[in-house]
Design a protein around this motif. Structure first.
Motif, PDB file in Angstrom:
ATOM      1  N   HIS A 109      15.104  13.559 -55.735  1.00 33.67           N
ATOM      2  CA  HIS A 109      16.310  13.263 -56.988  1.00 33.67           C
ATOM      3  C   HIS A 109      15.609  12.726 -58.321  1.00 33.67           C
ATOM      4  CE1 HIS A 109      17.989  13.648 -53.044  1.00 33.67           C
ATOM      5  NE2 HIS A 109      18.950  14.498 -54.101  1.00 33.67           N
ATOM      6  N   ILE A 110      14.521  12.012 -58.028  1.00 35.78           N
ATOM      7  CA  ILE A 110      13.831  10.872 -59.199  1.00 35.78           C
ATOM      8  C   ILE A 110      11.876  11.072 -58.684  1.00 35.78           C
ATOM      9  CG2 ILE A 110      13.371   8.502 -60.362  1.00 35.78           C
ATOM     10  CD1 ILE A 110      16.365   8.813 -57.604  1.00 35.78           C
ATOM     11  N   SER A 111      11.762  11.919 -59.377  1.00 42.02           N
ATOM     12  CA  SER A 111      10.388  12.418 -58.911  1.00 42.02           C
ATOM     13  C   SER A 111       9.457  11.397 -60.229  1.00 42.02           C
ATOM     14  CB  SER A 111       9.547  14.209 -58.894  1.00 42.02           C
ATOM     15  OG  SER A 111      10.519  14.630 -58.513  1.00 42.02           O
ATOM     16  N   GLY A 112       8.520  10.434 -59.479  1.00 35.24           N
ATOM     17  CA  GLY A 112       7.415  10.146 -60.332  1.00 35.24           C
ATOM     18  C   GLY A 112       6.312  10.909 -60.630  1.00 35.24           C
ATOM     19  N   ASN A 162      14.880   5.955 -75.198  1.00 37.55           N
ATOM     20  CA  ASN A 162      15.095   6.134 -74.020  1.00 37.55           C
ATOM     21  C   ASN A 162      15.838   5.583 -73.364  1.00 37.55           C
ATOM     22  OD1 ASN A 162      14.423   3.282 -74.096  1.00 37.55           O
ATOM     23  ND2 ASN A 162      12.935   3.624 -72.806  1.00 37.55           N
ATOM     24  N   ARG A 163      17.324   4.718 -74.157  1.00 33.27           N
ATOM     25  CA  ARG A 163      17.706   3.392 -73.360  1.00 33.27           C
ATOM     26  C   ARG A 163      18.993   4.442 -72.675  1.00 33.27           C
ATOM     27  NH1 ARG A 163      19.381   0.131 -78.252  1.00 33.27           N
ATOM     28  NH2 ARG A 163      19.301   2.589 -79.223  1.00 33.27           N
ATOM     29  N   TYR A 394       9.435   9.990 -65.607  1.00 32.64           N
ATOM     30  CA  TYR A 394      10.309  10.557 -64.127  1.00 32.64           C
ATOM     31  C   TYR A 394      11.184  11.763 -64.958  1.00 32.64           C
ATOM     32  CZ  TYR A 394       8.638   5.854 -63.910  1.00 32.64           C
ATOM     33  OH  TYR A 394       7.776   4.636 -63.433  1.00 32.64           O
ATOM     34  N   VAL A 395      11.424  12.834 -63.198  1.00 33.07           N
ATOM     35  CA  VAL A 395      12.292  13.528 -63.515  1.00 33.07           C
ATOM     36  C   VAL A 395      13.127  13.739 -63.032  1.00 33.07           C
ATOM     37  CG1 VAL A 395      11.729  16.075 -63.050  1.00 33.07           C
ATOM     38  CG2 VAL A 395       9.332  14.737 -63.741  1.00 33.07           C
ATOM     39  N   TRP A 404      13.153  12.178 -68.214  1.00 35.50           N
ATOM     40  CA  TRP A 404      13.102  11.030 -69.047  1.00 35.50           C
ATOM     41  C   TRP A 404      12.392  10.805 -70.857  1.00 35.50           C
ATOM     42  CZ3 TRP A 404      11.056   5.839 -67.732  1.00 35.50           C
ATOM     43  CH2 TRP A 404      12.706   5.189 -68.880  1.00 35.50           C
ATOM     44  N   PRO A 405      12.861  11.228 -71.615  1.00 36.27           N
ATOM     45  CA  PRO A 405      11.510  10.698 -72.711  1.00 36.27           C
ATOM     46  C   PRO A 405      11.002   9.671 -73.226  1.00 36.27           C
ATOM     47  CG  PRO A 405      14.146  11.247 -73.207  1.00 36.27           C
ATOM     48  CD  PRO A 405      13.837  11.080 -71.771  1.00 36.27           C
TER      49      PRO A 405
END
Length: 436
Positions: A109-112, A162-163, A394-395, A404-405
């Protein structure tokens, strides 16, 4: 920009006051230190970011399909794309996860994803982090402090906002939630990234829970809150697989939730990220990700791996042994910058030792060409100097897959080092994605 540089010391003081620190265990002792922030941002043009965004979504989509396949039909093994040995010998493969399909078939779910940019401008992916990738909170809170110190910098520069990371993360947690509250599960104060756990719980309006707060009854997870016990529908866990459930994994674990894997298997709670993801971010499996993209998506990879060799294959092993001095060797079981050896830095005795290790334990190593990646300017003792830097992007994957931009740009503080990890003494800076 000048105002940001002038206020760098103040920003770092505020980061320390907020507890934005990085903790590591060394020689059996827990040490906590400031993660040094550099005020000069990394700037990525919009058109360049668009390519990265498409390539990262493509890659993470394929990795999620691989995980779904490996823990069910294993068709990619049957079709000879990925060798069986590389899957089942991976320390990240967990037999206990066989047959479990998480909501929407999403495992990571959260890929770095860690990248570097070569001096010719091309981006290369160094590794995929699909277990518990940390670090998103650092650029998030640093951007807020920079805005406070110099609002005119952001009024005059077209930087993508980015917030929204907390919103994106909450959306993922809500998408995965099977009924109940959202929880950020932390092992506690002495975890290296405890600040981030607390910060992201606040950003996502989730409950920050420690091991004593959570328990399982009849395959359902509950959390002790001020309102009494509440059912938990999604757990963003910040604890390694092996310590997650003492009834399934390491029985000595005092920081896990007994029975949580039974609740997960029963479909009564979502675990974010899914246990067992380590089989897909194993440094040996990394070699096969471009093949996964072609196999599952029938597409050509948009982003490339660093040129990589597997000593597991005889032809690659011969090349690695013949060119050891010009390659970087990585131990597939290590992380955080550990287990990385540059052949050029080894004595003849150490080269011979490494050759023997590669011959006797070929599955343990990968070898890569050394990419002379970009140096970025940082401030040191009042002067600008150039240092090596990478980028973690981060995807976030829920019902949709988004990038995430922003990102965590890490830099080496050692002018002779290519290793930028915070655990190796590096610092970080903000990453500005320019608007269209």
């Amino acid at each position: 920009m000048e105002k940001l540089i002038a206020n760098a010391e103040l920003i770092n003081e505020q980061l320390a006051r907020y507890g934005v620190k990085f903790g590591i265990y060394k020689n059996g002792t827990f040490n906590e230190r400031l993660f040094p922030f550099d005020p000069i941002p990394r700037v990525i043009p919009h058109d360049e970011w668009e390519v990265l965004e498409k390539g990262l979504i493509q890659r993470v989509t394929a990795l999620n399909l691989f995980l779904a396949d490996i823990y069910s039909k294993k068709q990619i093994i049957a079709d000879g794309i990925v060798p069986e040995d590389f899957v089942f010998s991976s320390s990240g493969y967990l037999a206990a996860c066989e047959g479990i399909t998480p909501p929407h078939g999403i495992y990571s779910h959260i890929s770095g994803i860690d990248l570097v940019q070569a001096k010719d401008g091309e981006w290369y992916i160094l590794e995929d982090n699909l277990r518990i990738p940390s670090g998103a909170s650092y650029p998030l809170i640093a951007r807020g402090l920079c805005r406070s110190c110099s609002p005119e910098t952001f009024s005059n520069t077209h930087v993508v906002e980015n917030r929204n990371y907390g919103i994106l993360l909450k959306d993922v947690m809500d998408d995965m939630n099977v009924g109940g509250i959202n929880v950020v599960f932390t092992p506690g104060r002495y975890n290296a990234a405890y600040f981030e756990h607390a910060y992201l719980a606040e950003q996502t309006h989730s409950v920050l829970a420690q091991p004593d707060d959570l328990f399982v009854e009849n395959d359902v997870v509950y959390c002790k809150t001020l309102s009494g016990q509440e059912r938990v529908g999604a757990i963003y866990r910040r604890i390694s697989d092996e310590y997650l459930d003492p009834l399934t994994f390491v029985p000595e674990s005092l920081i896990g939730i007994p029975g949580v894997m039974d609740a997960y298997r029963a479909g009564n709670v979502s675990l974010i990220n899914a246990p067992g993801n380590g089989v897909a971010d194993d440094k040996g499996i990394y070699y096969f990700v471009p093949k996964m993209i072609e196999y599952y998506l029938k597409e050509t990879p948009i982003l490339h791996n660093a040129p990589t060799y597997l000593p597991f294959y005889e032809e690659d092993r011969k090349y690695v042994l013949a060119n050891l001095k010009k390659l970087v060797i990585k131990d597939v079981a290590e992380a955080g910058g550990y287990g990385v050896v540059f052949g050029r830095d080894l004595s003849e005795e150490k080269l011979t030792e490494m050759e023997n290790l590669i011959k006797t334990q070929p599955r343990r190593w990968i070898a890569q060409e050394v990419i002379d990646f970009l140096d970025l300017p940082i401030m040191e003792n009042g002067e600008q100097v150039m240092r090596k830097a990478d980028l973690r992007v981060y995807v976030l994957s829920g019902k949709t897959c988004q990038v995430w931009p922003s990102g965590l740009t890490r830099f080496s503080r050692n002018p002779a080092s290519f290793v930028v990890n915070s655990s190796q003494g590096g610092g970080f800076k903000d990453t500005w994605i320019l608007a269209k």
